[in-house]
Structure formats: C-alpha cells, structure tokens
Design a protein around this motif. Structure first.
Motif, PDB file in Angstrom:
ATOM      1  N   TRP A 127       0.859  -1.185   0.000  1.00 16.91           N
ATOM      2  CA  TRP A 127       0.000   0.000   0.000  1.00 16.91           C
ATOM      3  C   TRP A 127       0.888   1.226   0.000  1.00 16.91           C
ATOM      4  O   TRP A 127       2.001   1.200   0.528  1.00 16.91           O
ATOM      5  CB  TRP A 127      -0.920  -0.001   1.232  1.00 16.91           C
ATOM      6  N   GLY A 128       0.420   2.300  -0.609  1.00 13.30           N
ATOM      7  CA  GLY A 128       1.220   3.513  -0.667  1.00 13.30           C
ATOM      8  C   GLY A 128       0.342   4.746  -0.727  1.00 13.30           C
ATOM      9  O   GLY A 128      -0.888   4.671  -0.705  1.00 13.30           O
ATOM     10  N   SER A 129       0.980   5.889  -0.835  1.00 14.05           N
ATOM     11  CA  SER A 129       0.281   7.166  -0.914  1.00 14.05           C
ATOM     12  C   SER A 129      -0.559   7.248  -2.183  1.00 14.05           C
ATOM     13  O   SER A 129      -0.178   6.731  -3.229  1.00 14.05           O
ATOM     14  CB  SER A 129       1.310   8.302  -0.913  1.00 14.05           C
ATOM     15  N   LYS A 130      -1.686   7.937  -2.092  1.00 15.15           N
ATOM     16  CA  LYS A 130      -2.547   8.028  -3.277  1.00 15.15           C
ATOM     17  C   LYS A 130      -1.900   8.828  -4.411  1.00 15.15           C
ATOM     18  O   LYS A 130      -2.311   8.695  -5.552  1.00 15.15           O
ATOM     19  CB  LYS A 130      -3.933   8.551  -2.920  1.00 15.15           C
ATOM     20  N   ILE A 131      -0.872   9.579  -4.119  1.00 10.12           N
ATOM     21  CA  ILE A 131      -0.165  10.305  -5.186  1.00 10.12           C
ATOM     22  C   ILE A 131       0.509   9.317  -6.148  1.00 10.12           C
ATOM     23  O   ILE A 131       0.731   9.628  -7.316  1.00 10.12           O
ATOM     24  CB  ILE A 131       0.849  11.329  -4.590  1.00 10.12           C
ATOM     25  N   GLU A 132       0.792   8.096  -5.645  1.00  9.11           N
ATOM     26  CA  GLU A 132       1.399   7.065  -6.490  1.00  9.11           C
ATOM     27  C   GLU A 132       0.464   6.633  -7.618  1.00  9.11           C
ATOM     28  O   GLU A 132       0.903   6.007  -8.578  1.00  9.11           O
ATOM     29  CB  GLU A 132       1.791   5.837  -5.654  1.00  9.11           C
ATOM     30  N   LEU A 133      -0.794   6.981  -7.512  1.00 11.29           N
ATOM     31  CA  LEU A 133      -1.776   6.650  -8.544  1.00 11.29           C
ATOM     32  C   LEU A 133      -1.435   7.312  -9.877  1.00 11.29           C
ATOM     33  O   LEU A 133      -1.895   6.859 -10.924  1.00 11.29           O
ATOM     34  CB  LEU A 133      -3.167   7.091  -8.069  1.00 11.29           C
TER      35      LEU A 133
END
Length: 164
Positions: A56-62
């Motif tokens: 899981w990671g930060s939504k900016i990684e989207l």
C-alpha cells in the motif's frame, strides 16, 4: 544497409487502435481525477502474481502509471513515425521494404495501445480496490497480460517471416 525513408500513412487498423487505446487511457485518467477526493490516503501500490495487493502507498502514487503511459504514448508514437530506424533482417530490399515497415509499425502500434489499455485497467482496479469495491486484480490478470502482449509479437514475427 538499405533503409529508405518512406512516408507511409497510418492504416485504418492503426488509427482504430490509437482511438481505442488512447480513449480508454484518457478515460482512466479522468476517472482517477473524478475519484480523487473519495480515495483514502493509502491505496494499493503493488499487486503480486496472484493479483492480490502486497503493498500500500500514498494516493499520489496513482499518477505513476498514467505518467509512464504518457511517456510511452509519446515515445512509441514517435518511434512509429520512423520505421526505417527499426531492426530488420538482412533480406530487406526495395521490393519488400514497405511490407517490413508496415509490419514493424503495426507491432509497435499494437504494443503501445495494449500497454495504454493495461495501465488504464490497473488504474481502474487500484481505485476500485482503494474504495473497497473489489479485492484485487484476480489470479487471471497476469496470464491474460502475458498472453495479450505476446500475441502481437508472435503474430508480427510470423508475418515478418512470410515477407519475401
């Protein structure tokens, strides 16, 4: 080696794939933007071979996949315009150059658009998993991707081997 610069217009098939691949890719970016405020701060950032979230990671990684997709769209689109720079067998000559160029460009176009569609599907799935609507990509995703990318390559190589 014989490599003339030819101006070959895109085929209807290539234009169709560009519309489908580019359209789905653009829709996925619009979808990400439209869902941005509803997404949690942590989203799926990686899936294992079984299609399950394993990081899981930060939504900016989207925006990583769309960024790579835009780069591929531009880079491979430019490479499509210069088929004389592609790699060909020594039997390339004046009588078969157009067939080789068109085949090579078609393979590149198919791969480019399949990658755009693949990145779009993964982006949609990341959003849906983050929103709790699905569990993951599913076990079938990796085999479908490998077969889907392999088919244009094998088809293109077979077509290339038949060019006299």
């Amino acid at each position: 080696m014989y490599r003339p610069v030819l101006k070959l217009p895109k085929t209807k098939y290539e234009k169709f794939l560009d519309i489908i691949g580019g359209g789905i890719f653009i829709v996925s970016i619009i979808f990400i933007i439209s869902q941005w405020n509803t997404l949690p701060e942590e989203i799926p950032a990686h899936f294992n071979g079984a299609g399950e979230v394993d990081r899981w990671g930060s939504k900016i990684e989207l925006f990583i996949l769309p960024g790579i997709g835009i780069f591929l769209w531009i880079f491979l689109g430019l490479l499509e315009k210069v088929p004389y720079m592609h790699n060909y067998p020594a039997r390339l000559n004046e009588s078969n150059v157009e067939a080789f160029y068109l085949n090579s460009r078609k393979i590149l176009n198919e791969i480019k658009n399949l990658c755009l569609i693949l990145f779009a599907v993964i982006s949609f799935e990341i959003v849906l998993v983050a929103l709790g609507k699905v569990d993951g990509l599913g076990w079938w995703f990796l085999p479908v991707v490998l077969i889907g990318i392999g088919i244009p390559i094998v088809k293109g190589l077979i077509a290339s081997s038949k060019i006299k």
